[in-house]
Write a protein that holds these residues in place. Structure first.
Motif, PDB file in Angstrom:
ATOM      1  N   TYR A  21       0.835  -1.202   0.000  1.00 35.12           N
ATOM      2  CA  TYR A  21       0.000   0.000   0.000  1.00 35.12           C
ATOM      3  C   TYR A  21       0.872   1.255   0.000  1.00 35.12           C
ATOM      4  CZ  TYR A  21      -3.618  -3.244   1.763  1.00 35.12           C
ATOM      5  OH  TYR A  21      -4.487  -4.283   1.945  1.00 35.12           O
ATOM      6  N   ALA A  22       1.864   1.276   0.891  1.00 35.15           N
ATOM      7  CA  ALA A  22       2.726   2.455   1.010  1.00 35.15           C
ATOM      8  C   ALA A  22       3.482   2.732  -0.287  1.00 35.15           C
ATOM      9  CB  ALA A  22       3.708   2.276   2.162  1.00 35.15           C
ATOM     10  N   GLU A  23       4.029   1.679  -0.892  1.00 35.80           N
ATOM     11  CA  GLU A  23       4.797   1.869  -2.121  1.00 35.80           C
ATOM     12  C   GLU A  23       3.901   2.304  -3.279  1.00 35.80           C
ATOM     13  OE1 GLU A  23       6.971  -1.746  -2.740  1.00 35.80           O
ATOM     14  OE2 GLU A  23       8.538  -1.189  -1.290  1.00 35.80           O
ATOM     15  N   ALA A  24       2.692   1.761  -3.357  1.00 39.33           N
ATOM     16  CA  ALA A  24       1.782   2.152  -4.435  1.00 39.33           C
ATOM     17  C   ALA A  24       1.335   3.602  -4.278  1.00 39.33           C
ATOM     18  CB  ALA A  24       0.570   1.228  -4.456  1.00 39.33           C
ATOM     19  N   LEU A  25       1.053   4.017  -3.057  1.00 36.92           N
ATOM     20  CA  LEU A  25       0.667   5.409  -2.813  1.00 36.92           C
ATOM     21  C   LEU A  25       1.808   6.359  -3.177  1.00 36.92           C
ATOM     22  CD1 LEU A  25      -1.160   4.891   0.592  1.00 36.92           C
ATOM     23  CD2 LEU A  25      -2.237   5.641  -1.542  1.00 36.92           C
ATOM     24  N   LEU A 139     -10.028   1.524   6.134  1.00 36.32           N
ATOM     25  CA  LEU A 139      -9.889   0.574   7.227  1.00 36.32           C
ATOM     26  C   LEU A 139      -9.775  -0.830   6.649  1.00 36.32           C
ATOM     27  CD1 LEU A 139     -12.862   1.956   9.369  1.00 36.32           C
ATOM     28  CD2 LEU A 139     -10.570   2.950   9.070  1.00 36.32           C
ATOM     29  N   VAL A 140      -8.729  -1.536   7.001  1.00 39.11           N
ATOM     30  CA  VAL A 140      -8.491  -2.851   6.416  1.00 39.11           C
ATOM     31  C   VAL A 140      -9.190  -3.930   7.242  1.00 39.11           C
ATOM     32  CG1 VAL A 140      -6.765  -4.528   5.681  1.00 39.11           C
ATOM     33  CG2 VAL A 140      -6.322  -2.073   5.413  1.00 39.11           C
ATOM     34  N   SER A 141     -10.105  -4.639   6.609  1.00 43.19           N
ATOM     35  CA  SER A 141     -10.847  -5.728   7.236  1.00 43.19           C
ATOM     36  C   SER A 141     -10.365  -7.055   6.663  1.00 43.19           C
ATOM     37  CB  SER A 141     -12.347  -5.533   7.021  1.00 43.19           C
ATOM     38  OG  SER A 141     -13.094  -6.525   7.693  1.00 43.19           O
ATOM     39  N   VAL A 225       0.106  -9.023  -3.394  1.00 42.37           N
ATOM     40  CA  VAL A 225      -0.193  -7.824  -2.604  1.00 42.37           C
ATOM     41  C   VAL A 225      -0.321  -6.600  -3.508  1.00 42.37           C
ATOM     42  CG1 VAL A 225       0.839  -8.682  -0.477  1.00 42.37           C
ATOM     43  CG2 VAL A 225       2.284  -7.478  -2.126  1.00 42.37           C
ATOM     44  N   ARG A 226       0.373  -6.611  -4.628  1.00 49.45           N
ATOM     45  CA  ARG A 226       0.283  -5.474  -5.548  1.00 49.45           C
ATOM     46  C   ARG A 226      -1.102  -5.365  -6.183  1.00 49.45           C
ATOM     47  NH1 ARG A 226       5.109  -7.775  -6.240  1.00 49.45           N
ATOM     48  NH2 ARG A 226       4.419  -9.029  -8.003  1.00 49.45           N
ATOM     49  N   ASP A 227      -1.779  -6.506  -6.351  1.00 50.76           N
ATOM     50  CA  ASP A 227      -3.135  -6.471  -6.898  1.00 50.76           C
ATOM     51  C   ASP A 227      -4.083  -5.706  -5.980  1.00 50.76           C
ATOM     52  OD1 ASP A 227      -2.609  -8.087  -9.193  1.00 50.76           O
ATOM     53  OD2 ASP A 227      -2.678  -9.875  -7.938  1.00 50.76           O
ATOM     54  N   VAL A 228      -3.862  -5.816  -4.695  1.00 50.74           N
ATOM     55  CA  VAL A 228      -4.737  -5.179  -3.716  1.00 50.74           C
ATOM     56  C   VAL A 228      -4.458  -3.682  -3.613  1.00 50.74           C
ATOM     57  CG1 VAL A 228      -5.408  -5.155  -1.283  1.00 50.74           C
ATOM     58  CG2 VAL A 228      -4.958  -7.327  -2.422  1.00 50.74           C
ATOM     59  N   ALA A 229      -3.199  -3.298  -3.781  1.00 47.07           N
ATOM     60  CA  ALA A 229      -2.786  -1.918  -3.535  1.00 47.07           C
ATOM     61  C   ALA A 229      -3.490  -0.914  -4.434  1.00 47.07           C
ATOM     62  CB  ALA A 229      -1.271  -1.793  -3.706  1.00 47.07           C
ATOM     63  N   SER A 230      -3.910  -1.341  -5.615  1.00 46.27           N
ATOM     64  CA  SER A 230      -4.576  -0.409  -6.529  1.00 46.27           C
ATOM     65  C   SER A 230      -5.873   0.136  -5.944  1.00 46.27           C
ATOM     66  CB  SER A 230      -4.855  -1.084  -7.875  1.00 46.27           C
ATOM     67  OG  SER A 230      -5.645  -2.249  -7.678  1.00 46.27           O
ATOM     68  N   LEU A 231      -6.566  -0.665  -5.147  1.00 46.74           N
ATOM     69  CA  LEU A 231      -7.803  -0.188  -4.518  1.00 46.74           C
ATOM     70  C   LEU A 231      -7.507   0.909  -3.499  1.00 46.74           C
ATOM     71  CD1 LEU A 231     -10.833  -0.300  -3.985  1.00 46.74           C
ATOM     72  CD2 LEU A 231     -10.429  -2.231  -2.430  1.00 46.74           C
ATOM     73  N   ILE A 232      -6.407   0.770  -2.781  1.00 44.87           N
ATOM     74  CA  ILE A 232      -6.026   1.798  -1.813  1.00 44.87           C
ATOM     75  C   ILE A 232      -5.744   3.117  -2.531  1.00 44.87           C
ATOM     76  CG2 ILE A 232      -4.426   2.410   0.030  1.00 44.87           C
ATOM     77  CD1 ILE A 232      -6.163  -0.063   0.628  1.00 44.87           C
ATOM     78  N   VAL A 233      -5.025   3.044  -3.648  1.00 44.76           N
ATOM     79  CA  VAL A 233      -4.725   4.255  -4.421  1.00 44.76           C
ATOM     80  C   VAL A 233      -6.015   4.917  -4.899  1.00 44.76           C
ATOM     81  CG1 VAL A 233      -3.629   5.131  -6.525  1.00 44.76           C
ATOM     82  CG2 VAL A 233      -2.445   3.428  -5.121  1.00 44.76           C
ATOM     83  N   PHE A 234      -6.946   4.115  -5.401  1.00 45.17           N
ATOM     84  CA  PHE A 234      -8.231   4.664  -5.849  1.00 45.17           C
ATOM     85  C   PHE A 234      -8.973   5.354  -4.710  1.00 45.17           C
ATOM     86  CE2 PHE A 234     -12.841   3.709  -5.816  1.00 45.17           C
ATOM     87  CZ  PHE A 234     -13.248   4.653  -6.758  1.00 45.17           C
ATOM     88  N   LEU A 235      -9.012   4.718  -3.546  1.00 45.09           N
ATOM     89  CA  LEU A 235      -9.783   5.280  -2.442  1.00 45.09           C
ATOM     90  C   LEU A 235      -9.155   6.547  -1.873  1.00 45.09           C
ATOM     91  CD1 LEU A 235     -10.881   2.008  -0.607  1.00 45.09           C
ATOM     92  CD2 LEU A 235     -12.330   3.578  -1.927  1.00 45.09           C
TER      93      LEU A 235
END
Length: 306
Positions: A21-25, A139-141, A225-235
């Motif tokens: 998440y941090a690296e993608a942001l 918030l990560v669930s 984990v990189r697949d998930v990080a794109s959602l964090i960037v979008f949000l």
């Protein structure tokens, strides 16, 4: 997606999903406060970000206490001038079946996941309201919080509570234009590597560098984990304006919106229900189609490598 000028905090970002998440942001242009209890892990994430021209600073501390949450927010403001998003990712596991779980096992997981999310979100919300320019709580669930999971009383309870808090805070912070959402990630991490159906496939993909097979990426919605990080960037981005109060799943090739709990079936009895009346009608009435529970077992292909 351009996040230039935005400032984010990612808890538990020394490794795994948090580091992704941090690296993608940072790659999208955001400045990042990297948090972890492991100083070396936090340092490696900061180094990876700054080595590619990004901006990041570390905060080495365990989330849970209010003082740590306040430190994370004040560090963002002191280092980068503001705060735009708080990503509450930090967590620990203490898996035991109910009759073997100790008070210490229970409290450790609740303290980091649930209290840590609460204190960090509270500090961030206060800062967002002070700035007056909106913000994002992410918030990560977990699927365990949506369906339950064997041996994870503490973890499932905390992750379910996180989704409930997201829906509550979406209402409370709407006037301040703060988007609040829960993310339900599924990715190849240290935890999922131990699942028997996944372990050999993940190990083979890592050894050969080949992508995970389609039955995992699509069928199970499990990827990297990189697949998930794109959602964090979008949000975090302005493109997510108006998206709030949602539980959003992502993993592999799959993006999903989780429903909230709702009444599935109803029945009425004049004057109310006696225990005998409930017993007499349950199996043919509201209980005719009971809900499932637990995370479904992976459905591996019949032919290896398919």
């Amino acid at each position: 997606m351009d996040l230039s000028g935005k400032v984010t905090v990612v808890t538990g970002s020394g490794r795994g999903l948090g580091r992704a998440y941090a690296e993608a942001l940072a790659a999208a242009g955001a400045a990042v406060v990297v948090n972890d209890v492991d100083a070396e892990a936090a340092g490696r994430t900061v180094e990876a970000i700054t080595a590619t021209g990004g901006s990041a600073v570390p905060v080495v501390a365990p989330v849970g206490r209010a003082e740590v949450a306040e430190l994370l927010v004040s560090t963002a403001v002191e280092a980068f001038g503001r705060l735009d998003a708080m990503v509450t990712n930090a967590g620990v596991l203490r898996d035991r079946v109910l009759w073997k779980m100790t008070d210490e096992d229970f409290d450790a997981v609740i303290d980091v996941h649930l209290r840590g999310t609460f204190t960090c979100a509270r500090s961030a919300a206060a800062r967002f309201r002070e700035q007056g320019t909106g913000g994002r709580l992410i918030l990560v669930s977990s699927p365990a919080g949506q369906r339950g999971n064997f041996g994870q009383t503490n973890y499932s309870a905390a992750k379910a509570g996180i989704v409930a808090m997201a829906r509550t805070w979406a209402m409370e912070l709407a006037k301040a234009e703060v988007g609040v959402n829960a993310v339900v990630p599924v990715a190849a991490t240290e935890m999922t590597r131990t699942i028997p159906a996944f372990a050999p496939v993940i190990a083979e993909a890592e050894r050969t560098g080949r992508p995970l097979p389609e039955w995992l990426r699509k069928g199970e919605g499990l990827g990297t984990v990189r697949d998930v990080a794109s959602l964090i960037v979008f949000l975090v981005s302005d493109e997510s304006e108006g998206v709030t109060g949602q539980a959003i799943g992502i993993g592999g090739d799959k993006l999903a919106l989780w429903s909230h709990p709702r009444e599935k079936a109803t029945a009425y009895a004049d004057g109310g229900w006696s225990a005998a009346a409930i017993a007499g009608s349950w199996h043919s009435g509201v209980g005719a189609e009971p809900e499932s529970y637990g995370i479904p077992a992976p459905a591996a292909p019949a032919v290896p490598g398919a």
